[in-house]
Motif scaffolding. Structure first.
Motif, mmCIF file in Angstrom:
data_model
loop_
_atom_site.group_PDB
_atom_site.id
_atom_site.type_symbol
_atom_site.label_atom_id
_atom_site.label_comp_id
_atom_site.label_asym_id
_atom_site.label_seq_id
_atom_site.Cartn_x
_atom_site.Cartn_y
_atom_site.Cartn_z
ATOM 1 N N HIS A 1 6.866 7.248 -4.164
ATOM 2 C CA HIS A 1 6.816 8.483 -4.958
ATOM 3 C C HIS A 1 5.737 9.436 -4.431
ATOM 4 C CE1 HIS A 1 9.675 6.834 -7.746
ATOM 5 N NE2 HIS A 1 8.923 5.746 -7.898
ATOM 6 N N LEU A 2 4.606 8.890 -4.013
ATOM 7 C CA LEU A 2 3.537 9.735 -3.475
ATOM 8 C C LEU A 2 3.967 10.387 -2.165
ATOM 9 C CD1 LEU A 2 0.611 10.770 -3.468
ATOM 10 C CD2 LEU A 2 -0.001 8.679 -2.223
ATOM 11 N N TYR A 3 4.550 9.600 -1.270
ATOM 12 C CA TYR A 3 4.973 10.167 0.015
ATOM 13 C C TYR A 3 6.108 11.174 -0.169
ATOM 14 C CZ TYR A 3 1.956 7.412 2.953
ATOM 15 O OH TYR A 3 0.859 6.911 3.595
ATOM 16 N N SER A 4 6.993 10.901 -1.114
ATOM 17 C CA SER A 4 8.066 11.850 -1.395
ATOM 18 C C SER A 4 7.498 13.163 -1.945
ATOM 19 C CB SER A 4 9.041 11.222 -2.380
ATOM 20 O OG SER A 4 10.084 12.101 -2.663
ATOM 21 N N ALA A 5 6.507 13.044 -2.829
ATOM 22 C CA ALA A 5 5.880 14.253 -3.385
ATOM 23 C C ALA A 5 5.133 15.032 -2.310
ATOM 24 C CB ALA A 5 4.933 13.870 -4.526
ATOM 25 N N ARG B 1 0.807 -1.235 0.000
ATOM 26 C CA ARG B 1 0.000 0.000 0.000
ATOM 27 C C ARG B 1 0.835 1.278 0.000
ATOM 28 N NH1 ARG B 1 -5.502 -0.933 2.637
ATOM 29 N NH2 ARG B 1 -5.728 -3.163 2.446
ATOM 30 N N TYR B 2 2.114 1.178 0.327
ATOM 31 C CA TYR B 2 2.957 2.357 0.433
ATOM 32 C C TYR B 2 3.512 2.713 -0.945
ATOM 33 C CZ TYR B 2 6.973 5.215 1.714
ATOM 34 O OH TYR B 2 7.881 6.221 1.812
ATOM 35 N N ASN B 3 3.333 3.964 -1.328
ATOM 36 C CA ASN B 3 3.859 4.457 -2.599
ATOM 37 C C ASN B 3 4.953 5.485 -2.285
ATOM 38 O OD1 ASN B 3 4.376 5.645 -5.059
ATOM 39 N ND2 ASN B 3 2.222 5.756 -5.653
ATOM 40 N N VAL C 1 5.711 16.410 8.013
ATOM 41 C CA VAL C 1 6.066 15.526 9.131
ATOM 42 C C VAL C 1 5.411 14.161 8.960
ATOM 43 C CG1 VAL C 1 5.753 15.205 11.617
ATOM 44 C CG2 VAL C 1 6.565 17.376 10.736
ATOM 45 N N PHE C 2 4.132 14.130 8.588
ATOM 46 C CA PHE C 2 3.440 12.858 8.381
ATOM 47 C C PHE C 2 4.147 12.017 7.322
ATOM 48 C CE2 PHE C 2 0.482 11.070 5.198
ATOM 49 C CZ PHE C 2 0.195 9.884 5.858
ATOM 50 N N ALA C 3 4.390 12.611 6.157
ATOM 51 C CA ALA C 3 5.016 11.860 5.062
ATOM 52 C C ALA C 3 6.438 11.444 5.424
ATOM 53 C CB ALA C 3 5.007 12.695 3.784
ATOM 54 N N GLY C 4 7.174 12.311 6.096
ATOM 55 C CA GLY C 4 8.550 11.989 6.460
ATOM 56 C C GLY C 4 8.639 10.888 7.499
ATOM 57 N N LEU C 5 7.792 10.946 8.526
ATOM 58 C CA LEU C 5 7.859 9.921 9.574
ATOM 59 C C LEU C 5 7.410 8.563 9.067
ATOM 60 C CD1 LEU C 5 6.653 11.762 12.803
ATOM 61 C CD2 LEU C 5 8.939 10.985 12.236
ATOM 62 N N VAL C 6 6.345 8.529 8.267
ATOM 63 C CA VAL C 6 5.901 7.241 7.715
ATOM 64 C C VAL C 6 6.979 6.681 6.789
ATOM 65 C CG1 VAL C 6 4.219 6.139 6.195
ATOM 66 C CG2 VAL C 6 3.443 7.662 7.992
#
Length: 153
Positions: A73-77, A69-71, A134-139
């Protein structure tokens, strides 16, 4: 089933509890982000709370399900978008001063009655940007730690 996959499997109670609490944690984190200029908390605290929901998902359902489920590229964006919005909001009032709150000082919106949700100029926008980053970085960091740990086995 080998030993490492047995250790990552959680029981039905943990998975059911995680399914019930993950949305509530996300909603509470969004509340902390959106009310950061009125109550204790803000973008960092709310983003970390929302990331806690992602970390709970990783613990409850295991790295295999998270990887599906983890993408990356999406979290990096999303993390990059959060940083750009924060810097953009900080530069809005650059003609006066860095971090000058132009929206609150006679701006077209977010300049309502003090103490209300839409009253702090660009602070809610900056809280949202920091929360997203913070959310995207921590996950992403937790997924990287889990992947590294799995890779070492």
């Amino acid at each position: 089933m080998n030993r490492s996959s047995e250790q990552s499997e959680m029981g039905l109670i943990v998975k059911t509890t995680a399914r019930a609490t993950i949305p509530l944690i996300g909603i509470f984190g969004a509340y902390i982000v959106s009310h950061g200029h009125l109550t204790p908390g803000g973008g960092f605290q709310g983003g970390a709370t929302i990331a806690g929901a992602g970390i709970l998902f990783l613990i409850a359902f295991g790295f295999g399900e998270m990887k599906r489920r983890y993408n990356h590229h999406l979290y990096s964006a999303l993390e990059g978008l959060g940083g750009l919005v924060f810097l953009g909001a900080a530069m809005l009032g650059l003609s006066v001063a860095f971090f000058y709150n132009t929206l609150w000082h006679g701006g077209p919106f977010f300049n309502g009655q003090p103490g209300t949700l839409l009253s702090a100029g660009y602070l809610p926008i900056m809280n949202l940007a920091v929360g997203l980053k913070v959310f995207a970085g921590l996950v992403s960091a937790m997924v990287a730690v889990a992947a590294y740990r799995r890779w070492k086995e």
